[in-house]
Design a protein around this motif. Structure first.
Motif, PDB file in Angstrom:
ATOM      1  N   LEU A 233     -49.678 -66.717  26.369  1.00 29.37           N
ATOM      2  CA  LEU A 233     -49.886 -68.122  26.727  1.00 29.37           C
ATOM      3  C   LEU A 233     -50.568 -68.258  28.082  1.00 29.37           C
ATOM      4  CD1 LEU A 233     -46.624 -69.973  25.678  1.00 29.37           C
ATOM      5  CD2 LEU A 233     -48.936 -70.481  24.943  1.00 29.37           C
ATOM      6  N   PHE A 234     -50.139 -67.472  29.053  1.00 27.22           N
ATOM      7  CA  PHE A 234     -50.738 -67.531  30.380  1.00 27.22           C
ATOM      8  C   PHE A 234     -52.221 -67.175  30.334  1.00 27.22           C
ATOM      9  CE2 PHE A 234     -51.785 -65.559  34.486  1.00 27.22           C
ATOM     10  CZ  PHE A 234     -51.581 -66.662  35.304  1.00 27.22           C
ATOM     11  N   ILE A 235     -52.565 -66.150  29.574  1.00 27.92           N
ATOM     12  CA  ILE A 235     -53.969 -65.744  29.456  1.00 27.92           C
ATOM     13  C   ILE A 235     -54.793 -66.847  28.793  1.00 27.92           C
ATOM     14  CG2 ILE A 235     -55.533 -64.079  28.363  1.00 27.92           C
ATOM     15  CD1 ILE A 235     -54.027 -62.968  30.779  1.00 27.92           C
TER      16      ILE A 235
ATOM     17  N   LEU B 202     -44.596 -74.074  19.786  1.00 22.78           N
ATOM     18  CA  LEU B 202     -45.707 -73.253  20.278  1.00 22.78           C
ATOM     19  C   LEU B 202     -47.031 -73.705  19.682  1.00 22.78           C
ATOM     20  CD1 LEU B 202     -44.180 -69.671  20.285  1.00 22.78           C
ATOM     21  CD2 LEU B 202     -44.991 -70.948  22.250  1.00 22.78           C
ATOM     22  N   GLY B 203     -47.013 -74.062  18.403  1.00 18.40           N
ATOM     23  CA  GLY B 203     -48.224 -74.568  17.761  1.00 18.40           C
ATOM     24  C   GLY B 203     -48.708 -75.868  18.397  1.00 18.40           C
TER      25      GLY B 203
ATOM     26  N   ILE C 220     -43.070 -80.665  20.722  1.00 20.64           N
ATOM     27  CA  ILE C 220     -42.786 -79.665  21.750  1.00 20.64           C
ATOM     28  C   ILE C 220     -41.304 -79.662  22.113  1.00 20.64           C
ATOM     29  CG2 ILE C 220     -43.211 -79.079  24.170  1.00 20.64           C
ATOM     30  CD1 ILE C 220     -46.135 -79.895  23.684  1.00 20.64           C
ATOM     31  N   PHE C 221     -40.686 -80.835  22.192  1.00 22.76           N
ATOM     32  CA  PHE C 221     -39.272 -80.908  22.562  1.00 22.76           C
ATOM     33  C   PHE C 221     -38.336 -80.951  21.364  1.00 22.76           C
ATOM     34  CE2 PHE C 221     -41.456 -82.747  26.300  1.00 22.76           C
ATOM     35  CZ  PHE C 221     -41.080 -81.772  27.207  1.00 22.76           C
TER      36      PHE C 221
ATOM     37  N   THR D  60     -45.209 -76.927  30.441  1.00 18.63           N
ATOM     38  CA  THR D  60     -44.721 -76.976  29.061  1.00 18.63           C
ATOM     39  C   THR D  60     -44.395 -75.586  28.543  1.00 18.63           C
ATOM     40  OG1 THR D  60     -46.048 -78.952  28.671  1.00 18.63           O
ATOM     41  CG2 THR D  60     -45.260 -77.775  26.741  1.00 18.63           C
ATOM     42  N   SER D  61     -45.212 -74.593  28.879  1.00 18.76           N
ATOM     43  CA  SER D  61     -44.899 -73.231  28.429  1.00 18.76           C
ATOM     44  C   SER D  61     -43.622 -72.724  29.085  1.00 18.76           C
ATOM     45  CB  SER D  61     -46.070 -72.291  28.706  1.00 18.76           C
ATOM     46  OG  SER D  61     -46.295 -72.168  30.091  1.00 18.76           O
TER      47      SER D  61
END
Length: 118
Positions: free
Chosen positions: A13-15, A68-69, A85-86, A36-37
């Motif tokens: 995710l960071f990348i 995640l999607g 997301i939540f 959010t991540s």
């Protein structure tokens, strides 16, 4: 195993977030994506509370995949689906409510051990 999975997912995710920022130079999107991540990773860890009820545990994992999607969709399309997301919070809250009203399996085992010791 869960720790390795969380580390791998956070690194990926960071990348992805970093490459997207380098391409668009949108600081607001970068900060929202990183925050959010981080929240999603916390929800991964809190999901261990749902292990006492197997179907609730499966529901939590499916909601985490959907979460995640939704984050990937935000990174790609700039549309923030906060309710997806939540959504894993629903399974965590349901697990807490079930343990409050019904009790946990750990309490039953502890009471059984206490009664056998007398």
């Amino acid at each position: 195993m869960l720790v390795k999975f969380i580390l791998i997912v956070s690194f990926i995710l960071f990348i992805i977030i970093l490459f997207q920022y380098m391409r668009t130079k949108d600081l607001k999107k970068l900060l929202i994506s990183l925050g959010t991540s981080g929240i999603i990773m916390v929800l991964f860890v809190l999901g261990n509370m749902t292990k006492t009820v197997f179907l609730l545990f499966l529901l939590h994992k499916l909601l985490m995949i959907a979460s995640l999607g939704a984050l990937f969709l935000y990174i790609k399309n700039s549309t923030y689906y906060w309710w997806i997301i939540f959504s894993p919070l629903v399974s965590i809250i349901l697990a807490i409510v079930l343990e409050y009203f019904i009790g946990s399996a750990n309490e039953v085992e502890t009471m059984r051990q206490v009664s056998l010791s007398f």
